[in-house]
Every structure is written in C-alpha cells, then in structure tokens.
Motif scaffolding. Structure first.
Motif, mmCIF file in Angstrom:
data_model
loop_
_atom_site.group_PDB
_atom_site.id
_atom_site.type_symbol
_atom_site.label_atom_id
_atom_site.label_comp_id
_atom_site.label_asym_id
_atom_site.label_seq_id
_atom_site.Cartn_x
_atom_site.Cartn_y
_atom_site.Cartn_z
ATOM 1 N N SER A 149 0.821 -1.208 0.000
ATOM 2 C CA SER A 149 0.000 0.000 0.000
ATOM 3 C C SER A 149 0.858 1.262 0.000
ATOM 4 N N ASP A 154 -1.517 -1.254 -5.037
ATOM 5 C CA ASP A 154 -2.908 -1.685 -4.984
ATOM 6 C C ASP A 154 -3.882 -0.526 -5.104
ATOM 7 N N SER A 155 -3.390 0.687 -5.378
ATOM 8 C CA SER A 155 -4.276 1.838 -5.565
ATOM 9 C C SER A 155 -4.911 1.772 -6.953
ATOM 10 N N ASN A 249 -6.627 1.768 -0.911
ATOM 11 C CA ASN A 249 -5.516 1.118 -0.208
ATOM 12 C C ASN A 249 -6.004 -0.066 0.632
ATOM 13 N N THR A 251 -5.240 -3.185 0.678
ATOM 14 C CA THR A 251 -4.252 -4.126 1.208
ATOM 15 C C THR A 251 -3.720 -3.655 2.556
ATOM 16 N N GLY A 252 -3.442 -2.353 2.657
ATOM 17 C CA GLY A 252 -2.981 -1.804 3.926
ATOM 18 C C GLY A 252 -4.047 -1.907 5.004
#
Length: 408
Positions: A149, A154-155, A249, A251-252
C-alpha cells in the motif's frame, strides 16, 4: 529457550509469512485487473493452496519425519519457490499463470508445517513459547501488506498502470533470502524411526492419522475442515470486495487484521490458562460469524467502521482457532510424528476445508454477479456467516472439556 534461538526462529517466521503475504492478499484483485480472470478462474487459483495442503502431509511425513532435516528441506523449497515466483511475475494470461501457481503451492504449503516443526523442536513449553515466535510471522504478513500500500501498487492508479504484478517480484526476492537463511537454522533431525521394512503408510506419514482415534481430536479435526469453508470466502473475496465498493488502499487496511493477530496471539497463553481450549475455540468461531455479518451490512462510507471491525476480528478468528489447533496437535502428536501431525492439520484446514470453501465461494460469487459486473455482496457474506454458526453448534455439542497442557 535461549534468546539467540528465539531470534532466529522469529526471523524465520517473519520471512515465511512475508513471502506469503506479498502476493496472497492481492491475488484475486491481480487476476481480475491484470489478467482479466473470471470469478471461476480466481476460485481455481486459490484452490491451488488446497491441493498443496492435501499433498503436504505426505511430503512432510515422507521426508521431514524420517529422512532429512526439516530446515534443509525448507531452504530447498524456498529457493525453488523463488524461481516460480519470478515466472509468475512474467505471466501474461491465466492459462500461463495457473500451472505455475499450482506448482508453487504444492511446494509452499508443506513449509507451513516445517516452520512449526522447526520451532516446536526447540521448545520445552510450547503453549507459552510458540505464540511469541509465531507472532513474528504475522508481523511479516503485516509488513508485506503495508509495503504494497505504501508503494501504491494496490491503488486505483497503481492497478491501472499494472504495478500490482510487482508483488510477485517482491515475493521472489524474499524467498531467495529465506531459502539461504534456512540452512543456518537449528538442526531439526528426523524423529520417527522406521520399522526396518518399507511401509507405504509409514513413508507417507499416514501414521499421524492415529491422532483421530482420540474422540475429542477427531471432533476438532472435523471442525477445522468445516470452519475453513467460510474462511475461504475471506481470503478469496475480501480484497476484490473492498476494491469493488471503493475502499482505497485495501491491502494496507486488510493488514489491520494481522495487527490484531499480533495482539491476540500474545494474549493467547492468558486465554488458555483462564478459559481452556474449548472456550478459546468457541470465541474464535463466534468472531468468524460476526465478521461476515459486519461485511454484509458495512459499506465504504458511513458503514466503513463495520468493514474495519470485521477485518480487525481476524486476529481472534485466526489465532484462537488455528494457532490453538497447532499447539493442541503438537500436544497429541508427541515426539514421534511432530512434523507429519502438523502436516495433517494443514491438510484439514488449508487443504480439504478451503478446497470446498474456494469452490463454494467461486460459485456463490458468480451467482450473485449482475450483468454490469457488480456483486450482491450482502447476500454473498451472509452465507459464510450462517456456515460459521452451524460449525459452532456442532463443536459445542460434541467437543468435551479436556485436561491438556492448554488447561491447568
């Protein structure tokens, strides 16, 4: 346990789960955006984990318990895995991707049992020592998700540029490091002795099935298979779900689940001593059902707190069931089949249970997909919530309180 040994085992766990977390959380999103895969394709890709887990007890029982030191097998597997990760980085379509991920998971899944076996081999008091070592695996998973992230792979813009494929390259690099490092780990020699004559059941590690003669362990084993059906929905659908409804984001944010893992794993010995194994497992299954209800009714705006709370519950769901189960399995296995017993519980959870779960999640997700490409996520998440409650009722009914190392 001496502090230098504790540090070495902790670093092993950190690298093991960093490799896995580098690509596993985002694989569904990667397949949908980069390779244009369908729900059934994504389900098939996640099912490779289950095929690997089903094969794992046989590999571990054949090799680690009888012929070669576990840390050397771990090293060889991760060096081979690094090559496959690099080839996955270069994949351009699902047809080329699938055989590579299948080969990788057949190699990788036995390592989950191997790192546990290497750790337990150094412990005299697993119920107190293991969670402190295992928590560093969770920290490794968090670090991988946060890094993805932070780099914005993943953005929406990052995925538009195809940057999500870099997760495979990162996994390959860390896998090389872990492969080399594994050869420096404490020696974990084979423990099971051959009877002199070749026996297929002995060679394949099937002797660990004797654990199922214990009624309580058999109930736990069946419950492990069943609870992994709803778990597969989380692993397969959570990242695409959050991305589709507009959570940035993701994943973060999903790494918050591993942050809670750290906290609850450190709290696990306290729960063992105060509540015992059965109540600890019941709390885990209740958390599972609650998580999916939160996902069903949450959204990316006013209801985002429900999504975040559902993610945070992952710590209770995973630690209180899976880590407890690994310790419980080690207790019943004794000295002779430590590695193959860990392989057996890997078969039950990541193998049979998730194989059914990934198939079901793929079918159900596709059923609730409209012509515009949007999912009816409320209906999808209510199904694993209901399954979790049914498994809980089964476990409460048949599992009897037991005096083990997990309950004084």
């Amino acid at each position: 346990m001496p502090i230098p040994i504790k540090f070495r085992l902790s670093l092993m766990m950190f690298l093991e789960f960093f490799v896995w977390g580098s690509w596993y959380v985002t694989m569904g999103t990667f397949l949908g955006t980069n390779l244009k895969a369908q729900d059934q394709d994504i389900s098939l890709a996640f099912s490779t984990q289950s095929f690997g887990a089903i094969i794992a007890p046989f590999i571990v029982g054949l090799i680690a318990d009888r012929y070669f030191q576990a840390q050397k097998i771990l090293g060889v597997i991760h060096l081979l895995g690094a090559l496959l990760m690099y080839m996955l980085y270069q994949a351009v379509d699902f047809g080329g991707f699938f055989p590579l991920i299948l080969a990788y998971m057949i190699l990788f899944m036995p390592t989950l049992a191997l790192v546990n076996s290497i750790s337990f081999n150094q412990m005299t008091n697993p119920e107190k020592e293991f969670s402190v070592i295992r928590v560093w695996g969770t920290i490794g998973w968090i670090a991988a998700g946060m890094l993805i992230s932070y780099l914005a792979w993943d953005s929406q813009s990052g995925m538009g540029e195809g940057l999500l494929k870099n997760t495979w390259l990162m996994a390959a690099g860390v896998s090389v490091i872990l492969g080399i490092y594994s050869f420096t780990l404490p020696a974990t020699p084979p423990r099971a002795k051959s009877s002199g004559k070749f026996k297929l059941s002995e060679a394949l590690g099937l002797d660990a099935l004797s654990l199922l003669k214990h009624k309580n362990y058999a109930i736990f084993f069946i419950s492990s298979i069943l609870i992994c059906i709803p778990l597969a929905f989380y692993y397969q659908n959570a990242s695409p779900f959050l991305t589709e409804i507009g959570v940035e984001n993701s994943t973060g944010k999903m790494a918050l689940g591993q942050v809670s893992e750290v906290l609850f794993m450190l709290a696990l010995p306290v729960f063992f001593s105060r509540f015992g194994l059965k109540k600890t497992l019941i709390i885990a299954m209740l958390a599972w059902a609650l998580r999916y209800f939160l996902f069903a009714f949450g959204d990316a705006e006013a209801g985002v707190w429900m999504l975040l709370l559902g993610i945070i519950l992952h710590g209770i769901c995973y630690d209180f069931f899976f880590v407890s189960g690994q310790i419980y399995t080690d207790y019943h296995a004794g000295e002779k089949f430590k590695s193959s017993a860990q392989g057996l519980i890997t078969l039950a959870t990541y193998g049979v249970g998730m194989l059914i779960g990934f198939w079901a999640a793929g079918q159900i997700s596709n059923h609730y997909l409209d012509l515009a490409g949007n999912h009816d996520w409320k209906s999808i998440w209510l199904i694993p919530a209901g399954i979790s409650l049914l498994v809980l009722l089964f476990f409460i009914t048949f599992f009897k309180p037991e005096k083990t190392i997990l309950k004084p």
